[in-house]
Each structure stands twice: as structure tokens, then as C-alpha cells.
Scaffold this motif. Structure first.
Motif, PDB file in Angstrom:
ATOM      1  N   MET A 111       0.830  -1.204   0.000  1.00 27.55           N
ATOM      2  CA  MET A 111       0.000   0.000   0.000  1.00 27.55           C
ATOM      3  C   MET A 111       0.862   1.252   0.000  1.00 27.55           C
ATOM      4  SD  MET A 111      -2.718   1.248   2.947  1.00 27.55           S
ATOM      5  CE  MET A 111      -3.963   0.010   2.565  1.00 27.55           C
ATOM      6  N   SER A 112       0.412   2.239  -0.766  1.00 29.40           N
ATOM      7  CA  SER A 112       0.972   3.582  -0.707  1.00 29.40           C
ATOM      8  C   SER A 112      -0.077   4.516  -0.131  1.00 29.40           C
ATOM      9  CB  SER A 112       1.368   4.063  -2.113  1.00 29.40           C
ATOM     10  OG  SER A 112       1.619   5.459  -2.111  1.00 29.40           O
ATOM     11  N   ILE A 113       0.333   5.333   0.844  1.00 33.16           N
ATOM     12  CA  ILE A 113      -0.528   6.381   1.388  1.00 33.16           C
ATOM     13  C   ILE A 113       0.174   7.701   1.079  1.00 33.16           C
ATOM     14  CG2 ILE A 113      -1.666   7.294   3.437  1.00 33.16           C
ATOM     15  CD1 ILE A 113      -1.449   4.548   4.716  1.00 33.16           C
ATOM     16  N   ALA A 114      -0.333   8.418   0.093  1.00 26.76           N
ATOM     17  CA  ALA A 114       0.413   9.573  -0.413  1.00 26.76           C
ATOM     18  C   ALA A 114      -0.503  10.487  -1.218  1.00 26.76           C
ATOM     19  CB  ALA A 114       1.588   9.091  -1.274  1.00 26.76           C
ATOM     20  N   GLY A 115       0.090  11.546  -1.744  1.00 23.21           N
ATOM     21  CA  GLY A 115      -0.647  12.483  -2.567  1.00 23.21           C
ATOM     22  C   GLY A 115      -0.679  12.056  -4.020  1.00 23.21           C
ATOM     23  N   VAL A 116      -1.478  12.758  -4.813  1.00 17.01           N
ATOM     24  CA  VAL A 116      -1.580  12.507  -6.245  1.00 17.01           C
ATOM     25  C   VAL A 116      -0.852  13.611  -7.006  1.00 17.01           C
ATOM     26  CG1 VAL A 116      -3.163  12.522  -8.212  1.00 17.01           C
ATOM     27  CG2 VAL A 116      -3.695  11.158  -6.186  1.00 17.01           C
ATOM     28  N   ASP A 117       0.081  13.218  -7.852  1.00 14.72           N
ATOM     29  CA  ASP A 117       0.767  14.124  -8.778  1.00 14.72           C
ATOM     30  C   ASP A 117       0.180  13.859 -10.166  1.00 14.72           C
ATOM     31  OD1 ASP A 117       2.454  15.383 -10.568  1.00 14.72           O
ATOM     32  OD2 ASP A 117       4.202  14.148 -10.095  1.00 14.72           O
ATOM     33  N   PRO A 118      -0.560  14.811 -10.737  1.00 15.03           N
ATOM     34  CA  PRO A 118      -1.217  14.535 -12.010  1.00 15.03           C
ATOM     35  C   PRO A 118      -0.255  14.282 -13.165  1.00 15.03           C
ATOM     36  CG  PRO A 118      -1.394  16.870 -11.470  1.00 15.03           C
ATOM     37  CD  PRO A 118      -0.854  16.178 -10.253  1.00 15.03           C
ATOM     38  N   LEU A 140      -4.718  15.990  -3.242  1.00 21.27           N
ATOM     39  CA  LEU A 140      -4.546  16.248  -4.664  1.00 21.27           C
ATOM     40  C   LEU A 140      -3.576  17.405  -4.825  1.00 21.27           C
ATOM     41  CD1 LEU A 140      -8.309  16.154  -5.737  1.00 21.27           C
ATOM     42  CD2 LEU A 140      -6.674  14.247  -5.679  1.00 21.27           C
ATOM     43  N   THR A 141      -2.774  17.355  -5.864  1.00 24.14           N
ATOM     44  CA  THR A 141      -1.889  18.487  -6.151  1.00 24.14           C
ATOM     45  C   THR A 141      -2.030  18.873  -7.619  1.00 24.14           C
ATOM     46  OG1 THR A 141       0.091  17.265  -6.868  1.00 24.14           O
ATOM     47  CG2 THR A 141      -0.210  17.611  -4.488  1.00 24.14           C
ATOM     48  N   PHE A 166       1.933  24.107  -8.272  1.00 18.79           N
ATOM     49  CA  PHE A 166       0.854  25.088  -8.287  1.00 18.79           C
ATOM     50  C   PHE A 166       0.088  25.120  -6.962  1.00 18.79           C
ATOM     51  CE2 PHE A 166       1.821  24.058 -12.630  1.00 18.79           C
ATOM     52  CZ  PHE A 166       1.666  25.237 -13.328  1.00 18.79           C
ATOM     53  N   SER A 167      -0.464  23.991  -6.537  1.00 12.25           N
ATOM     54  CA  SER A 167      -1.300  24.024  -5.332  1.00 12.25           C
ATOM     55  C   SER A 167      -1.543  22.628  -4.791  1.00 12.25           C
ATOM     56  CB  SER A 167      -2.658  24.680  -5.643  1.00 12.25           C
ATOM     57  OG  SER A 167      -3.382  23.893  -6.567  1.00 12.25           O
ATOM     58  N   THR A 168      -2.059  22.579  -3.550  1.00 11.16           N
ATOM     59  CA  THR A 168      -2.424  21.336  -2.882  1.00 11.16           C
ATOM     60  C   THR A 168      -3.856  21.418  -2.379  1.00 11.16           C
ATOM     61  OG1 THR A 168      -0.147  21.079  -2.090  1.00 11.16           O
ATOM     62  CG2 THR A 168      -1.813  19.730  -1.016  1.00 11.16           C
ATOM     63  N   ASP A 218       6.093  24.140  -1.530  1.00 10.55           N
ATOM     64  CA  ASP A 218       5.869  23.619  -0.185  1.00 10.55           C
ATOM     65  C   ASP A 218       4.581  22.818  -0.178  1.00 10.55           C
ATOM     66  OD1 ASP A 218       5.707  23.057   2.474  1.00 10.55           O
ATOM     67  OD2 ASP A 218       6.015  25.105   3.165  1.00 10.55           O
ATOM     68  N   LEU A 219       4.708  21.494  -0.003  1.00 12.10           N
ATOM     69  CA  LEU A 219       3.558  20.606  -0.114  1.00 12.10           C
ATOM     70  C   LEU A 219       2.747  20.523   1.167  1.00 12.10           C
ATOM     71  CD1 LEU A 219       5.395  17.660  -1.892  1.00 12.10           C
ATOM     72  CD2 LEU A 219       3.644  19.072  -2.943  1.00 12.10           C
TER      73      LEU A 219
END
Length: 244
Positions: free
Chosen positions: A4-11, A38-39, A47-49, A111-112
């Protein structure tokens, strides 16, 4: 073997959950992905988070673990102390073995996360983890120590709460591995490349994949370092885009 990965999404697909799933598949394990934020970003600009609520992150984790037997996980961008506390709680609840990529700043410079993240990681997450994989900047935040030399990196590794590898892309390729208070230095040649996005994601997810394939922690780290290095050397965007 399910991980499992628990992380953000980089489009753009070079970092975060998408990159982790590619790495899991490349090494031969089945990956599941829990989205924490989401980022809007690409390899060159952040750009944004947009963070996901703690309740919905919790429901994602519970839904996957309701169906699958998962032992090894990795965490990436967790965004806030509240999310860190939640994930730490789930690690204990399900007896998970967690490899922590302490993501705080995007490779492109954005800065995430919130500023108080390192403190929360030290208090809640790292004591419940089997390994953390900071780069130099992240290790400095976790330890409040400045790292300019190999000796500095060793001191920082001794201060980090759990077993760790401090990656050496910004320290002449010197990777500092500390397992059970035993230090190993693994030096790698630095490669000039435009593939600068998502290294920590690929390293930590590769370590998890090799652990799931019954390698011990030290062997998993060494294999993962080689995996990422080959990806950099070959410019393999299909599997990973990386810079330690």
C-alpha cells in the motif's frame, strides 16, 4: 503480495501514488493507493495542494484492508499533523510495517505541507515505522541539524527516531544507512539528468516492494537504491523519474 501507498496525487505521474503504483508493478507486487491530497504540479512547477479530509482517508484505508491482507506500506505526502496522527493510528490498528518518505517540499520547490509537519512525524509517525528515507533537506528538518558532510549525515541518522537512510543526491552521492544503530555508507555516482522528479517516492516504494518479496531491510534498501539508479541512468519515464 499486496502493498500500500498512502500519499498524494501528482497529475503528471512522476511522484506520489501514481509513481508508487508504477514501481510496485515494475518490481512485481500488487499495489494499492490511498490518496491524502490532490496536487496541481508537474516536474518543473508546483501550483497548489488540496488535502483530503481525515475521515475520507480513514475510510479509504479501511476499505482496502477490509478486502486485502497488507503487511508493508509506504507513506508519502501526508500534508498535516492531523493526517499524520490518523495514519499513525491506522498503522498501529492494523499492525502495518511502514516505510516513511517524509515528503515536505516538491522537487520543483513547492511547499507541499504545513510547517509543523516534522514535529508531528517525530512524535507520532516515526516511532511506529520501520524505516524513514529522508533526503538531506528532510533530514535537516527532522533533526534540526545542518548536513554538509558525511559526518554530519551520520550524526543526523543517529538522531532520527527509527531506522533510516539519508539519501545522498545532495551530498556527493553518499547514502547513509542506519539500521539497528549500525551505519553503512553506500556511495553512488551522480548522474547528470533532467529526470529530477519523484525520487523519494520511487525509492521508498521500491523498498516496500522488496520487503514484500521477503528481503530483509538492508537488502531491500540496497536493491531499491540500484533500482532507482538504473532508472535515472536509463531515463526510464515509464517506471520512474528520479533524483536522490
Amino acid at each position: 503480495m499486496i502493498v500500500m501507498s498512502i500519499a498524494g496525487v501528482d497529475p503528471s505521474g512522476g511522484a506520489g501514488v501514481f509513481a508508487d503504483l508504477k514501481t510496485f508493478q515494475a518490481i512485481g507486487v500488487y499495489g494499492t493507493g490511498i490518496v491524502t491530497a490532490l496536487t496541481a504540479q508537474n516536474p518543473y512547477k508546483f501550483f497548489s495542494t488540496l488535502p483530503i479530509s481525515e475521515n475520507y482517508i480513514s475510510e479509504q484505508i479501511d476499505s482496502v484492508l477490509d478486502a486485502y491482507d497488507v503487511e508493508f506500506i509506504k507513506t508519502g505526502m501526508l500534508y498535516s499533523p492531523e493526517i499524520i496522527k490518523l495514519v499513525s493510528k491506522k498503522i498501529k490498528e492494523y499492525n502495518l510495517k511502514a516505510v516513511v518518505d517524509p515528503v515536505m517540499v516538491a522537487t520543483s520547490g513547492g511547499d507541499l505541507t504545513r510547517e509543523d509537519l516534522a514535529k508531528a512525524m517525530n512524535k507520532y509517525l516515526l516511532p511506529n515505522s520501520i524505516l524513514t528515507t529522508p533526503n538531506i533537506a528532510e533530514a535537516e528538518k527532522l533533526t534540526d541539524l545542518k548536513i554538509n558532510t558525511k559526518e554530519d549525515a551520520i550524526k543526523a541518522s543517529e538522531k532520527i527516531i527509527c531506522d533510516n537512510i539519508i539519501t545522498g543526491g545532495h551530498l556527493d552521492g553518499i547514502n547513509t544507512i542506519n539500521i539497528n544503530d549500525e551505519i553503512t555508507i553506500k556511495k553512488q555516482e551522480l548522474i547528470k539528468t533532467d529526470n529530477l522528479h519523484g525520487t523519494g517516492c520511487n525509492l521508498s516504494s521500491a523498498i516496500v516492494a522488496y520487503l514484500a518479496k521477503n528481503n530483509d531491510l538492508h537488502t531491500s534498501i540496497l536493491k531499491a537504491l540500484d533500482y532507482v539508479y538504473e532508472g535515472i541512468k536509463n531515463g526510464n519515464h515509464g517506471t520512474l523519474i528520479a533524483k536522490l
